[in-house]
Motif scaffolding. Sequence first.
Motif, short mmCIF file in Angstrom:
data_model
loop_
_atom_site.label_atom_id
_atom_site.label_comp_id
_atom_site.label_asym_id
_atom_site.label_seq_id
_atom_site.Cartn_x
_atom_site.Cartn_y
_atom_site.Cartn_z
N PHE A 111 52.58 136.63 12.10
CA PHE A 111 52.78 137.69 12.76
C PHE A 111 51.45 136.99 13.61
CE2 PHE A 111 54.82 140.26 10.25
CZ PHE A 111 55.91 140.15 10.96
N GLN A 112 51.46 136.79 15.32
CA GLN A 112 50.60 136.26 15.65
C GLN A 112 49.92 137.20 16.91
OE1 GLN A 112 48.44 133.23 15.54
NE2 GLN A 112 50.28 133.08 13.65
N PHE A 113 48.78 137.64 16.94
CA PHE A 113 48.58 138.82 17.66
C PHE A 113 47.57 138.53 18.92
CE2 PHE A 113 49.04 140.52 13.34
CZ PHE A 113 50.47 141.47 14.49
N PRO A 114 47.10 138.93 20.19
CA PRO A 114 46.67 138.53 21.12
C PRO A 114 45.31 138.47 20.56
CG PRO A 114 47.84 140.51 21.85
CD PRO A 114 47.48 140.01 20.13
N HIS A 115 44.51 137.73 21.20
CA HIS A 115 42.86 137.44 21.05
C HIS A 115 42.21 138.24 21.28
CE1 HIS A 115 43.95 132.93 19.86
NE2 HIS A 115 44.08 132.86 21.33
N GLY A 116 40.80 138.76 21.00
CA GLY A 116 40.44 139.49 21.06
C GLY A 116 40.20 140.78 20.27
N MET A 117 41.80 140.96 18.93
CA MET A 117 41.17 142.13 18.17
C MET A 117 40.15 141.91 16.88
SD MET A 117 45.63 142.59 18.16
CE MET A 117 45.59 143.81 16.79
N MET A 142 64.87 132.74 16.14
CA MET A 142 63.21 133.07 15.86
C MET A 142 62.13 132.64 14.45
SD MET A 142 63.20 137.04 14.84
CE MET A 142 62.12 137.33 14.21
N ASP A 143 61.23 133.29 14.95
CA ASP A 143 59.53 133.12 14.91
C ASP A 143 59.36 134.20 13.89
OD1 ASP A 143 58.39 132.23 12.45
OD2 ASP A 143 56.98 130.77 14.31
N THR A 144 58.65 135.32 13.61
CA THR A 144 58.11 135.77 13.11
C THR A 144 56.97 135.71 13.73
OG1 THR A 144 58.19 135.24 11.01
CG2 THR A 144 59.77 137.35 11.39
N ALA A 145 56.08 134.74 14.26
CA ALA A 145 54.94 134.35 14.45
C ALA A 145 55.13 134.61 16.75
CB ALA A 145 54.87 132.53 14.40
N ASP A 146 56.88 134.62 16.11
CA ASP A 146 56.58 135.39 17.83
C ASP A 146 56.56 136.64 18.49
OD1 ASP A 146 57.46 132.24 18.58
OD2 ASP A 146 59.55 132.94 18.37
N PHE A 147 56.29 137.17 17.46
CA PHE A 147 56.25 138.27 17.76
C PHE A 147 54.99 138.92 17.21
CE2 PHE A 147 56.10 143.31 16.17
CZ PHE A 147 57.08 144.40 17.30
N PRO A 148 54.20 139.64 18.42
CA PRO A 148 54.95 140.58 18.94
C PRO A 148 54.63 140.25 20.57
CG PRO A 148 52.09 141.56 19.10
CD PRO A 148 52.44 140.63 18.16
N GLN A 149 54.22 138.61 20.71
CA GLN A 149 54.03 138.01 21.94
C GLN A 149 54.93 137.78 23.05
OE1 GLN A 149 49.17 136.92 22.92
NE2 GLN A 149 49.81 136.52 20.62
N ARG A 150 55.69 136.49 22.03
CA ARG A 150 56.77 136.49 23.20
C ARG A 150 58.41 136.54 21.71
NH1 ARG A 150 53.53 132.87 20.82
NH2 ARG A 150 54.26 132.47 18.79
N LEU A 151 58.23 137.52 21.83
CA LEU A 151 59.28 138.56 21.32
C LEU A 151 59.50 139.83 21.08
CD1 LEU A 151 62.10 138.33 19.55
CD2 LEU A 151 61.04 138.13 17.36
#
Length: 322
Positions: free
Chosen positions: A81-87, A33-42
């Motif tokens: 970490f990668q979060f949804p666009h618009g935040m 896993m990659d922490t960049a996957d959280f929370p959108q893909r993990l």
Amino acid sequence: MTPPVLIVAAPDDWPTDRVVTELTSRGVEVFRMDTADFPQRLTLTGRIDQRHGWAGGLATAHRAVDLSRVGAVYYRAPGAFQFPHGMSGPEERFAAAQARAGLGGILSSLECRWVNHPTAMARAEYKPVQLAAARESGLRIPATLVTNQPESVTEFVRQTPGPVVFKPVSSPALVEDGRLKSVYTRLLTAEDLDDLRGVKVTAHLFQAWVAKDHEVRLTIVGERMFAARIDAGSDAAHIDWRSDYGSLSYSDISVPEDVTAAVRRLMDRLNLRYGAADFVVDPSGNWWFLEVNPCGQWDWIQGATGQPIAQAIADELQGGAA
């Protein structure tokens, strides 16, 4: 049943690919896993109560792992970490803090083998901590000054019998105008000493120059050590071999017993199971410690020397030398 190994690394980290290949060839279950996957893909589900420690799991669209079964973690430079666009900016910062405390907290609490535990890595990445630990462990270290005072630099140079070098206190890499740049070790010149005003801007590290016969990259994995002699083929590489990889030549070299013992003490002090240590060997054969990187590169050394570092990391994740 062999417990699974959790690997926390960026997906494009190809040295980690070699460790994954080695483990899977042995029939070991791997969850990468990659922490960049959280929370959108993990996804994370963790539960603890008075009767049981953390249980639950991690899951992607294709794989899942039970946290209670994890036998070892290989932690190596994961992404942000990668979060949804618009935040908004404040919302992202808040979400990142929650993710770090939640996902990072649960992972850090796992009672298993770590190579290396992130809290140990975070402490060991401080060069001042490394130098103090190396000195206490019995390794030779060059005289070093960390300061933001120009007058202190002048005094240090006056008291140092030979040349003095400047090097970054932290990572030598920075991104400017979209380009990756590196700050290499360099010798201080008379012109530098004539104008030290820039020293006031931040912390700087100055160090007595150690005359070099050659250098050594010592890769430590658990109780095993892989030493590669590095000979520089250019003036730039003689000062900092990272500045001219094309001029370098490599060969295996044995480690003196006193250095081996001191390095083991150093690794114990820093609570590390993996480290990439750099040494200068002077014309008299003395080994001088420069630094140890708890997440240092090793793949190019394996390729140049044939040292079985990937296999050693897999061994360590499975509980020790095979």
